[in-house]
Design a protein around this motif. Structure first.
Motif, PDB file in Angstrom:
ATOM      1  N   ALA A 174       0.845  -1.205   0.000  1.00 29.80           N
ATOM      2  CA  ALA A 174       0.000   0.000   0.000  1.00 29.80           C
ATOM      3  C   ALA A 174       0.873   1.244   0.000  1.00 29.80           C
ATOM      4  N   PHE A 175       0.510   2.193  -0.829  1.00 30.54           N
ATOM      5  CA  PHE A 175       1.197   3.483  -0.861  1.00 30.54           C
ATOM      6  C   PHE A 175       0.322   4.509  -0.168  1.00 30.54           C
ATOM      7  N   ILE A 176       0.850   5.118   0.875  1.00 29.88           N
ATOM      8  CA  ILE A 176       0.079   6.133   1.604  1.00 29.88           C
ATOM      9  C   ILE A 176       0.943   7.379   1.785  1.00 29.88           C
ATOM     10  N   GLY A 177       0.297   8.498   2.124  1.00 29.68           N
ATOM     11  CA  GLY A 177       1.040   9.741   2.371  1.00 29.68           C
ATOM     12  C   GLY A 177       1.893  10.097   1.166  1.00 29.68           C
ATOM     13  N   ASP A 178       3.111  10.616   1.437  1.00 28.26           N
ATOM     14  CA  ASP A 178       4.009  10.986   0.338  1.00 28.26           C
ATOM     15  C   ASP A 178       4.435   9.762  -0.465  1.00 28.26           C
ATOM     16  N   GLY A 179       4.199   8.578   0.090  1.00 26.18           N
ATOM     17  CA  GLY A 179       4.547   7.350  -0.617  1.00 26.18           C
ATOM     18  C   GLY A 179       3.856   7.219  -1.969  1.00 26.18           C
ATOM     19  N   VAL A 180       2.677   7.860  -2.132  1.00 24.33           N
ATOM     20  CA  VAL A 180       1.964   7.750  -3.411  1.00 24.33           C
ATOM     21  C   VAL A 180       2.762   8.380  -4.558  1.00 24.33           C
ATOM     22  N   LEU A 181       3.699   9.269  -4.221  1.00 24.32           N
ATOM     23  CA  LEU A 181       4.513   9.901  -5.278  1.00 24.32           C
ATOM     24  C   LEU A 181       5.376   8.874  -6.017  1.00 24.32           C
ATOM     25  N   ASN A 182       5.639   7.738  -5.360  1.00 22.83           N
ATOM     26  CA  ASN A 182       6.374   6.652  -6.021  1.00 22.83           C
ATOM     27  C   ASN A 182       5.615   6.081  -7.225  1.00 22.83           C
ATOM     28  N   VAL A 241      -1.745  -4.321  -5.122  1.00 20.47           N
ATOM     29  CA  VAL A 241      -1.136  -3.000  -4.983  1.00 20.47           C
ATOM     30  C   VAL A 241      -2.232  -1.955  -4.764  1.00 20.47           C
ATOM     31  N   LEU A 242      -2.188  -1.300  -3.607  1.00 18.26           N
ATOM     32  CA  LEU A 242      -3.198  -0.301  -3.252  1.00 18.26           C
ATOM     33  C   LEU A 242      -2.563   1.091  -3.202  1.00 18.26           C
ATOM     34  N   ILE A 243      -3.274   2.074  -3.738  1.00 21.27           N
ATOM     35  CA  ILE A 243      -2.793   3.463  -3.702  1.00 21.27           C
ATOM     36  C   ILE A 243      -3.870   4.297  -3.025  1.00 21.27           C
ATOM     37  N   CYS A 244      -3.471   5.060  -2.034  1.00 26.92           N
ATOM     38  CA  CYS A 244      -4.463   5.783  -1.226  1.00 26.92           C
ATOM     39  C   CYS A 244      -5.083   6.937  -2.027  1.00 26.92           C
ATOM     40  N   LYS A 245      -6.403   6.853  -2.196  1.00 25.96           N
ATOM     41  CA  LYS A 245      -7.164   7.834  -2.973  1.00 25.96           C
ATOM     42  C   LYS A 245      -7.069   9.238  -2.358  1.00 25.96           C
ATOM     43  N   GLU A 246      -7.252   9.331  -1.050  1.00 32.62           N
ATOM     44  CA  GLU A 246      -7.240  10.637  -0.401  1.00 32.62           C
ATOM     45  C   GLU A 246      -5.891  11.331  -0.585  1.00 32.62           C
ATOM     46  N   ASP A 247      -4.822  10.541  -0.567  1.00 31.64           N
ATOM     47  CA  ASP A 247      -3.500  11.160  -0.719  1.00 31.64           C
ATOM     48  C   ASP A 247      -3.263  11.628  -2.143  1.00 31.64           C
ATOM     49  N   LEU A 248      -3.704  10.837  -3.107  1.00 30.16           N
ATOM     50  CA  LEU A 248      -3.624  11.304  -4.499  1.00 30.16           C
ATOM     51  C   LEU A 248      -4.373  12.622  -4.631  1.00 30.16           C
ATOM     52  N   GLU A 249      -5.577  12.663  -4.066  1.00 23.97           N
ATOM     53  CA  GLU A 249      -6.395  13.880  -4.172  1.00 23.97           C
ATOM     54  C   GLU A 249      -5.715  15.066  -3.502  1.00 23.97           C
ATOM     55  N   ARG A 250      -5.091  14.797  -2.375  1.00 26.45           N
ATOM     56  CA  ARG A 250      -4.377  15.861  -1.660  1.00 26.45           C
ATOM     57  C   ARG A 250      -3.326  16.494  -2.578  1.00 26.45           C
ATOM     58  N   PHE A 251      -2.676  15.666  -3.387  1.00 22.28           N
ATOM     59  CA  PHE A 251      -1.648  16.173  -4.299  1.00 22.28           C
ATOM     60  C   PHE A 251      -2.223  16.592  -5.650  1.00 22.28           C
ATOM     61  N   GLY A 252      -3.551  16.607  -5.774  1.00 19.13           N
ATOM     62  CA  GLY A 252      -4.159  16.986  -7.042  1.00 19.13           C
ATOM     63  C   GLY A 252      -3.897  15.985  -8.146  1.00 19.13           C
ATOM     64  N   MET A 253      -3.663  14.739  -7.788  1.00 11.23           N
ATOM     65  CA  MET A 253      -3.370  13.708  -8.782  1.00 11.23           C
ATOM     66  C   MET A 253      -4.584  12.804  -8.975  1.00 11.23           C
TER      67      MET A 253
END
Lengths: 119, 98, 136, 119, 98, 136
Positions: F48-56, F85-97
């Protein structure tokens, strides 16, 4: 008594994460637990032999050797070590070198896993 | 789950503590994480102490940095490495090094 | 005959990271640099602790748990060697610390000078004054 | 043309600070500047010979060797290296090992110093 | 002094930029520091872009992370490592790796 | 016949640090762990990618500047090997991605499954469900 698998990815000298991992291993063994210690990334530095003891730097060779005599199981990630130029012939006696699947296999029957990764 | 979270830095670069919602949370302050227990900034306690959790701080890491248990609030239990082993085996079932 | 001035700025807490200690050992090396230089040439090292770096100056650090020298002992050694050691006053205040909490002298080693708790403005002046900055 | 002294304290594998320091050295030399590169702390990892090239890890041995042939001056902190078990006989050909005062002496007549310390 | 400050992390653990008051300040975003140039949080630009400074970002570190110069604002100059050498020698007299 | 489930949580950006890549290579090693186990025993790895980890997970990472494999290619390899493989939706949204900005499939390698952009709540469920957590 249980089994504790510790993974440590941080360097011996420069960070005290490995010092903590080794202390925790010792404390768990004293209570009768079985301990596997996996070192990967810069943590493979623990597997190098002939480190010199200076008062300004972490030095764990002696402690780790004594703990291995008492049953501590230490394995270093082979690719992480080789990429750094840490080869078989400079490996501390008793430390094994395997692929990353060794760590996962150790976790398979561990009661607890402490993974010291971040940074 | 019952989660033991290790905080080993004074300036955390992750906000993971904000999201973890285990049934039971223990926060173990070690290495430079002990400053959360000893040090106020502009009179304010560290935000790391603001979670609904049981707090522990490693005695030897306090003393290495010039502090003693007297510098730590009553809500934080001063422990040894041996106590960490017992916490991991008896009080929590998973751990997170943040 | 020339002098090059270096400013060592310690911004982070130590122990977990070896960087603040390396700042001090490198600064101390200014005392043995002459072997590489011509007669009369000098390298000077000023050391300033700012931000969380001031936590390195806390008194009563115990070396026995990690069996390693402390940053406290390295600050004392720096004083013994007459290096200029500055500690940011505003940062100490931010942490509710005073001169009493930090290493000021190394009398027991026979050091003649003391560390100075100074307003950031003075550290800024030092940074302007030196030839090169080394941030740790 | 001037002289640039770079100090780098971070590890080759695990951080890309050394990669940047080596690229900057190459770029400065291409412009005719003289470059001294001091590696200390975990940065002394750059001085180890026989690192293996894998696609998952930084690998600078070849680049650094070529740059040294063109005049790059690389010196590793001797105590930092020894404490890690990096001894003279495993040192990359051309890399010197001295005490920390070497770095300060290099800074003495440098026009610019870039110190890559923190972390 | 004319100071070139290198920012190589996305989460800075030091507040040194707040205090530096050189006559001229250049902020060079490299490695994970490039995220300050590419990434907004909740619509807000990074506070690292809020100083009175000239801003630079290293092109190869952008591209390694999946970004291009098109992802970077006009107020930030996209540069190469070779440009960093010229900045150090010609535009600034001291440097700080934060 | 037993299964041990591991959850790999990536909280930090990569490249400068090798940690996120080590998370992926270790997770991928779950596919070769059988040599150490009895027949039928398994170790599974969820990532799982969370927080700044989603930038990976950003698409279009270029390997040539550092001459190193990217985290993007490791995510694709994980998908090829059917890892969750899970990517955190809220974190993507936080970064406008959005999903368009991140690695979702590895069709070119013949992967059958896709990475899932999910609310943090689902990542939390995964964390509850696994036997051990490994935070990177």
């Amino acid at each position: 008594m249980g089994k504790l698998t510790i993974g440590c990815f941080s360097s011996l000298v420069g960070s005290t994460n490995l010092d903590f991992a080794v202390k925790l291993s010792a404390a768990a063994m004293e209570k009768g637990h079985k301990v596997d210690l996996w070192v990967s990334g810069n943590g493979t530095m623990l597997s190098l032999t002939a480190q010199r003891a200076f008062k300004d730097y972490s030095y764990l060779e002696k402690t780790v050797t004594e703990l291995m005599e008492k049953g501590l199981n230490v394995t270093a990630c082979e690719a992480c070590a080789e990429s750094r130029g840490y080869h078989e012939d400079h490996t501390l006696a008793g430390v094994k070198r395997f692929s990353m699947d060794w760590y996962l296999a150790s976790s398979f029957d561990a009661d607890r896993v402490l993974h010291i990764g971040g940074e | 789950m019952k989660l033991a979270a290790f905080v080993s830095d004074y300036r955390n670069t992750v906000d993971t503590l904000d999201r973890l919602k285990p049934e039971k949370l223990g926060i173990i302050l070690i290495q430079n994480g002990v400053y959360h227990a000893t040090t106020k900034e502009k009179g304010n306690a560290s935000p790391v102490l603001g979670y609904s959790a049981d707090y522990y701080v490693l005695q030897e890491d306090l003393e290495t940095r010039g502090y003693t248990s007297a510098d730590v609030g009553d809500n934080i239990k001063v422990i040894t490495v041996s106590d960490v082993v017992d916490l991991l085996f008896n009080d929590y079932d998973k751990s997170a090094w943040l | 005959m020339a002098t090059t001035k270096l400013g060592f700025i310690v911004q982070r807490p130590g122990v977990k990271s070896e960087n603040p200690k390396l700042a001090l050992t490198h600064a101390i090396a200014s005392q043995s640099v002459e072997i590489y230089l011509n007669d009369g040439d000098l390298v000077t090292a000023d050391i300033a602790f700012i931000g969380d770096g001031v936590l390195n100056c806390k008194k009563d650090q115990k070396p026995e748990y990690l069996d390693m020298s402390t940053t406290e002992s390295h600050i004392k050694m720096s004083l013994l060697l007459d290096l200029n050691v500055l500690i940011c006053k505003e940062d100490l205040e931010r942490f509710g610390m005073t001169e009493k909490d930090v290493v000021i002298d190394a009398e027991e080693f026979g050091a003649d000078i003391e560390a100075k708790v100074v307003p950031y403005e003075e550290i800024n002046k030092m940074m302007e004054d030196v030839n090169h900055l080394l941030f740790f």
